[in-house]
Enzyme design. Structure first.
Site, PDB file in Angstrom:
ATOM      1  CB  SER A 117      -3.154  -3.368 -10.246  1.00 43.51           C
ATOM      2  OG  SER A 117      -2.384  -3.118  -9.106  1.00 43.51           O
ATOM      3  CE1 TYR A 141      -4.436  -8.014  -8.096  1.00 47.79           C
ATOM      4  CE2 TYR A 141      -2.783  -6.301  -7.829  1.00 47.79           C
ATOM      5  CZ  TYR A 141      -4.086  -6.667  -8.074  1.00 47.79           C
ATOM      6  OH  TYR A 141      -5.033  -5.713  -8.292  1.00 47.79           O
ATOM      7  CE  LYS A 145      -5.936  -7.333 -11.550  1.00 53.83           C
ATOM      8  NZ  LYS A 145      -7.354  -7.290 -11.929  1.00 53.83           N
TER       9      LYS A 145
HETATM   10  N1  UFG Z   1       0.511  -2.827   5.612  1.00 56.04           N
HETATM   11  C1  UFG Z   1       0.983  -2.901   6.928  1.00 56.04           C
HETATM   12  N2  UFG Z   1       0.212  -3.563   7.830  1.00 56.04           N
HETATM   13  C2  UFG Z   1      -0.980  -4.159   7.516  1.00 56.04           C
HETATM   14  C3  UFG Z   1      -1.453  -4.061   6.172  1.00 56.04           C
HETATM   15  C4  UFG Z   1      -0.660  -3.398   5.235  1.00 56.04           C
HETATM   16  O1  UFG Z   1       2.041  -2.399   7.249  1.00 56.04           O
HETATM   17  O2  UFG Z   1      -1.614  -4.759   8.399  1.00 56.04           O
HETATM   18  C5  UFG Z   1       1.345  -2.135   4.604  1.00 56.04           C
HETATM   19  C6  UFG Z   1       1.793  -3.065   3.492  1.00 56.04           C
HETATM   20  O3  UFG Z   1       2.923  -3.815   3.890  1.00 56.04           O
HETATM   21  C7  UFG Z   1       2.049  -2.063   2.372  1.00 56.04           C
HETATM   22  C8  UFG Z   1       1.009  -0.971   2.601  1.00 56.04           C
HETATM   23  O4  UFG Z   1       0.572  -1.136   3.949  1.00 56.04           O
HETATM   24  O5  UFG Z   1       3.314  -1.500   2.525  1.00 56.04           O
HETATM   25  C9  UFG Z   1      -0.202  -1.091   1.695  1.00 56.04           C
HETATM   26  O6  UFG Z   1      -0.676  -2.428   1.747  1.00 56.04           O
HETATM   27  P1  UFG Z   1      -2.141  -2.869   1.272  1.00 56.04           P
HETATM   28  O7  UFG Z   1      -2.254  -4.340   1.534  1.00 56.04           O
HETATM   29  O8  UFG Z   1      -3.163  -1.972   1.859  1.00 56.04           O
HETATM   30  O9  UFG Z   1      -2.125  -2.572  -0.283  1.00 56.04           O
HETATM   31  P2  UFG Z   1      -1.081  -2.967  -1.444  1.00 56.04           P
HETATM   32  O10 UFG Z   1      -0.294  -1.742  -1.760  1.00 56.04           O
HETATM   33  O11 UFG Z   1      -0.327  -4.208  -1.121  1.00 56.04           O
HETATM   34  O12 UFG Z   1      -2.033  -3.359  -2.634  1.00 56.04           O
HETATM   35  C10 UFG Z   1      -3.158  -2.586  -2.986  1.00 56.04           C
HETATM   36  C11 UFG Z   1      -4.180  -3.493  -3.638  1.00 56.04           C
HETATM   37  C12 UFG Z   1      -3.659  -4.023  -4.922  1.00 56.04           C
HETATM   38  C13 UFG Z   1      -3.149  -2.894  -5.799  1.00 56.04           C
HETATM   39  C14 UFG Z   1      -2.159  -2.029  -5.061  1.00 56.04           C
HETATM   40  C15 UFG Z   1      -1.789  -0.861  -5.945  1.00 56.04           C
HETATM   41  O13 UFG Z   1      -4.503  -4.594  -2.779  1.00 56.04           O
HETATM   42  O14 UFG Z   1      -4.722  -4.689  -5.551  1.00 56.04           O
HETATM   43  O15 UFG Z   1      -2.741  -1.568  -3.860  1.00 56.04           O
HETATM   44  O16 UFG Z   1      -0.935   0.043  -5.313  1.00 56.04           O
HETATM   45  F1  UFG Z   1      -2.521  -3.391  -6.854  1.00 56.04           F
END
Ligand code: UFG
Length: 328
Positions: A117, A141, A145
């Site tokens: 990741s 997380y 990885k």
């Molecule tokens: N976000 C919001 N509101 C929500 C959901 C998410 O504002 O309801 C924001 C989060 O705070 C973050 C962004 O959208 O800033 C992306 O969040 P995600 O939860 O969609 O994804 P992440 O970037 O946290 O993580 C994902 C995968 C991981 C991986 C990562 C790599 O879940 O497994 O991308 O960039 F490692």
């Protein structure tokens, strides 16, 4: 044709890889404990309900099936949950991967593709981030990885017949273009899925976590890649390893990002639904910006993304969400 054991193949990304392996005529055995996966998502090959904690069962499966390679998707993947429940992540992502690797070594299976990741980079000093950037995860997380990547490096050094590819995924989204499979976690946490569920009326409001980041509009920036593009990358890595390629690490993303606000606006445009949003505090463990430099996989393996289009990503995810609704 190859024989491939896929762990976590009933999950989101794994099931898309199984689809392509099956379509290309490879022989696939999927193992999954169904903690978040769905057996109906396995549309090709055989399926066995197995937990990777069961090391001796894994050995037996490997010895009976005799795969040419293992693709390892099974893992816990939610960044904020990893902050709240780190032990679950170290157990599922590190200890269970060790079981799998030990079983592989014992059974003489030498090729491995690992779902890593972008979270291993933490807050990169420079974006787009390339594979040689320092690894400084900022959440459990990402730590898990990174730990597995270190284990793989040591194992490959100790056992020359063990070779692996670690694919560092950026933000995977979208669904199969025929809506056969897609993301269906019990509790949606990912940005695009939550925005679509809000558009559908399943969630009352969409919260934007953090509006004071050092980015163009104050919200986080992510590199969204369509799940079929990431899935196809695994087939390139498989051919590479089966042709004798040496162990490698590749980033997999499109090389440009969208802010959370831009994604929310695109979801409103694609769905035609103006759902309510609210600015909320930062979510723990979120880096401000993650964008991939994926030149290495493009140059070395010839991988070319086909769906670098945020609206297409959202459209396929929306079609899938609407299909999920019909099934309820
Ligand atoms: N976000 C919001 N509101 C929500 C959901 C998410 O504002 O309801 C924001 C989060 O705070 C973050 C962004 O959208 O800033 C992306 O969040 P995600 O939860 O969609 O994804 P992440 O970037 O946290 O993580 C994902 C995968 C991981 C991986 C990562 C790599 O879940 O497994 O991308 O960039 F490692």
């Amino acid at each position: 044709m190859a024989k491939v054991l896929v762990t976590g193949g009933a999950g989101y990304i794994g099931s898309h890889v199984v689809k392509f392996l099956g379509e290309k005529g490879h022989s696939v055995l999927t193992v999954d404990n169904l903690s978040s996966g769905n057996p109906e998502a396995v549309i090709y090959g055989e399926f066995l309900k197995v937990d990777l904690a069961e090391r001796f069962t894994l050995e037996k499966i490997l010895q009976d099936f005799k795969p040419d390679m293992v693709m390892h998707f099974a893992a816990s993947i939610v960044v904020p949950e990893s902050v709240r429940e780190p032990l679950k992540y170290y157990r599922n992502n590190v200890a269970n991967t060790l079981n799998l690797l030990e079983a592989m070594v014992k059974s003489g299976v030498g090729c491995f593709i690992f779902s890593s990741s972008a979270a291993v980079y933490g807050i990169p000093e420079k974006v787009p981030v390339s594979e040689d950037a320092p690894l400084m995860p900022i959440n459990p997380y990402g730590e898990t990885k990174m730990m597995v990547e270190r284990i793989l490096k040591d194992l490959a050094q100790a056992q020359p017949c063990f070779r692996y590819v670690s694919l560092r995924y950026f933000n995977v989204a979208g669904a199969d273009s025929n809506s056969r499979i897609g993301q269906s976690y019990k509790e949606a946490t990912h940005l695009i899925t939550r925005a679509l569920k809000t558009a559908k009326g399943e969630l009352p409001k969409f919260y934007i976590y953090g509006t004071d980041y050092p980015t163009k509009d104050g919200t986080c920036i992510r590199d969204f890649i369509h799940v079929d593009d990431i899935a196809i990358a695994h087939l390139y890595c498989m051919d590479y390893l089966l042709d004798g390629g040496k162990s490698e690490i590749f980033n997999c993303g499109y090389g440009h990002g969208y802010s959370v606000r831009e994604v929310v606006n695109a979801v409103k445009e694609v769905t035609g639904i103006d759902f309510p949003t609210e600015d909320a505090p930062r979510r723990e463990g979120d880096p401000p910006q993650l964008i991939a430099d994926s030149n290495k996989i493009k140059k070395m393996l010839g991988w070319k993304p086909k769906y670098d289009d945020l609206k297409y990503i959202i459209k396929t995810a929306w079609q899938w969400e609407k299909r999920l609704q019909k099934r309820l």
